[in-house]
Design a protein around this motif. Structure first.
Motif, PDB file in Angstrom:
ATOM      1  N   ASN A  61       0.855  -1.174   0.000  1.00 56.33           N
ATOM      2  CA  ASN A  61       0.000   0.000   0.000  1.00 56.33           C
ATOM      3  C   ASN A  61       0.898   1.233   0.000  1.00 56.33           C
ATOM      4  N   LYS A  64      -2.293   6.602   1.433  1.00 53.23           N
ATOM      5  CA  LYS A  64      -3.724   6.872   1.501  1.00 53.23           C
ATOM      6  C   LYS A  64      -4.128   8.095   0.686  1.00 53.23           C
ATOM      7  N   CYS A  66      -5.269  10.046  -2.416  1.00 53.90           N
ATOM      8  CA  CYS A  66      -6.043   9.668  -3.598  1.00 53.90           C
ATOM      9  C   CYS A  66      -6.657  10.919  -4.196  1.00 53.90           C
ATOM     10  N   VAL A  84       2.051   8.808   2.617  1.00 55.85           N
ATOM     11  CA  VAL A  84       2.600   8.122   1.450  1.00 55.85           C
ATOM     12  C   VAL A  84       3.892   7.412   1.859  1.00 55.85           C
ATOM     13  N   GLY A 109      -3.441   1.455  -2.926  1.00 48.18           N
ATOM     14  CA  GLY A 109      -3.472   2.687  -2.165  1.00 48.18           C
ATOM     15  C   GLY A 109      -4.811   2.816  -1.459  1.00 48.18           C
ATOM     16  N   PRO A 112      -2.102   4.489  -5.946  1.00 47.14           N
ATOM     17  CA  PRO A 112      -0.661   4.220  -5.848  1.00 47.14           C
ATOM     18  C   PRO A 112       0.164   5.065  -6.797  1.00 47.14           C
ATOM     19  N   ASN A 115       2.079   8.219  -5.563  1.00 45.56           N
ATOM     20  CA  ASN A 115       3.310   8.135  -4.784  1.00 45.56           C
ATOM     21  C   ASN A 115       4.487   8.517  -5.683  1.00 45.56           C
ATOM     22  N   TRP A 292       1.754   1.736   4.249  1.00 45.19           N
ATOM     23  CA  TRP A 292       2.555   2.857   3.749  1.00 45.19           C
ATOM     24  C   TRP A 292       3.735   3.169   4.668  1.00 45.19           C
TER      25      TRP A 292
END
Length: 361
Positions: A61, A64, A66, A84, A109, A112, A115, A292
């Motif tokens: 992951n 978070k 998004c 991240v 994520g 993802p 990142n 993460w």
């Protein structure tokens, strides 16, 4: 209920993993099979404890953060989330991958792709001969900085698993926000244009569906045929396969269940639909989930409830949570998988995993 910010940003009690677990465990399920106790349900079918099988999938992951705020999100991901994975933790993941014989690296994520180390990580995994999965929300591909991403992923033979609640606009927008369906269709056309969804196994396009409501996912096989016909007829879009997942009663989907007065009924549905034939194929048995910040979990859902992997007897953790920088396959192989009431979501009906249904009902 319109969702525009994360539970964390709104300071909702449900932003707390402990609160979510307490809420689920407090539901009166004494009249349900096994009294709503997942460990009891396992024991009734000769599974005294859930043990890991051979590790095949390494799920990372990447954060978070998004570009969307979906009503059903079990991650509570949103533009306002800043967590991240940093470069040091990415490197620790690569060091762990070098110690194991997993065939698939599953990147998730949040989104993802947001990142800053996403592309480097994909390249590193591809160079190691690993299959890479990118769990994509589709709309991220329309961002100005992502215009080249479909072609870039295609050149590296990355499988794209795209979240799309339904092939009809109303159902998708109801779960993910107005305008999401139109953007998703535009992104799918970009993926088709670079060779995804055309039957090429090196450019596999998988759609992921979950119910828009408080019910179980329908038959994956029949849904796939319906979706393929519908998307081709109305939008000229093709894809390779469809996977269907049950919604997990955690985070923002738990919030929706509460606000719509569906929580009790949905949990009773999950417990009453417990299917023991799904146990052997649960994703927590062949997958390791890395958060993460580098913590280790049996699955993505346990990660969101902060139910860390439990160390085996004799493992020198000094009371600390298991972390990717201390990766040790032998210790992990001897652990007992952590379970709870939310696990009925993965064992209800045909079952549910990151790879879709476990058994066709």
């Amino acid at each position: 209920m319109l969702v525009t910010t994360s539970l964390q940003q709104r300071r909702s009690p449900l932003a707390s993993a402990d609160y979510q677990q307490t809420r689920l465990n407090s539901l009166p399920l004494s009249t349900s099979p096994h009294q709503g106790n997942f460990a009891t349900a396992l024991a009734a079918h000769n599974w005294q404890a859930l043990q890991p099988a051979e590790l095949e999938i390494f799920q990372i992951n990447l954060g978070k953060l998004c570009n969307m705020t979906c009503r059903h999100c079990h991650v509570d991901a949103a533009p306002d989330r800043k967590e991240v994975m940093d470069r040091e933790t990415v490197n620790a993941c690569l060091a762990a991958i070098d110690q194991i014989a997993v065939h698939t690296i599953d990147l998730t994520g949040g989104a993802p792709e947001l990142n800053p180390h996403f592309r480097d990580l994909v390249d590193e995994c591809a160079q190691r001969g690993k299959k890479v999965i990118d769990r994509c929300n589709l709309t991220v591909l329309l961002l100005p900085t992502m215009q080249d991403l479909p072609q870039w992923l295609a050149e590296r033979h990355v499988e794209i698993v795209c979240s799309l609640p339904h092939y009809r606009q109303r159902n998708t927008d109801a779960q993910r926000g107005d305008g999401t369906f139109e953007k998703s269709i535009a992104a799918l056309k970009r993926l088709n244009a670079v060779g995804y969804g055309q039957g090429d196994p090196t450019r596999c396009l998988t759609l992921m569906s979950n119910p828009v409501g408080a019910f179980l996912s329908s038959s994956q096989a029949s849904l796939e045929q319906e979706w393929k016909a519908g998307l081709l007829k109305h939008h000229g879009i093709t894809f390779d396969r469809l996977i269907s997942l049950n919604n997990m009663p955690i985070s923002r989907y738990l919030e929706w269940l509460e606000s719509s007065n569906n929580l009790q009924r949905y949990m009773e549905l999950l417990v009453n639909s417990f299917n023991p034939t799904t146990i052997a194929g649960l994703m927590c048995r062949n997958t390791l989930s890395v958060s993460w910040d580098g913590r280790l979990f049996d699955c993505d859902f346990n990660q969101m409830l902060e139910l860390d992997c439990q160390p085996t007897n004799g493992q020198p953790t000094n009371g600390q949570r298991m972390h990717i920088r201390d990766f040790h396959l032998e210790w992990l192989a001897q652990r007992e998988i952590v379970t709870g009431r939310h696990c009925f979501g993965c064992t209800a009906g045909a079952g549910s995993s990151c790879g879709g249904s476990i058994k066709e009902s």
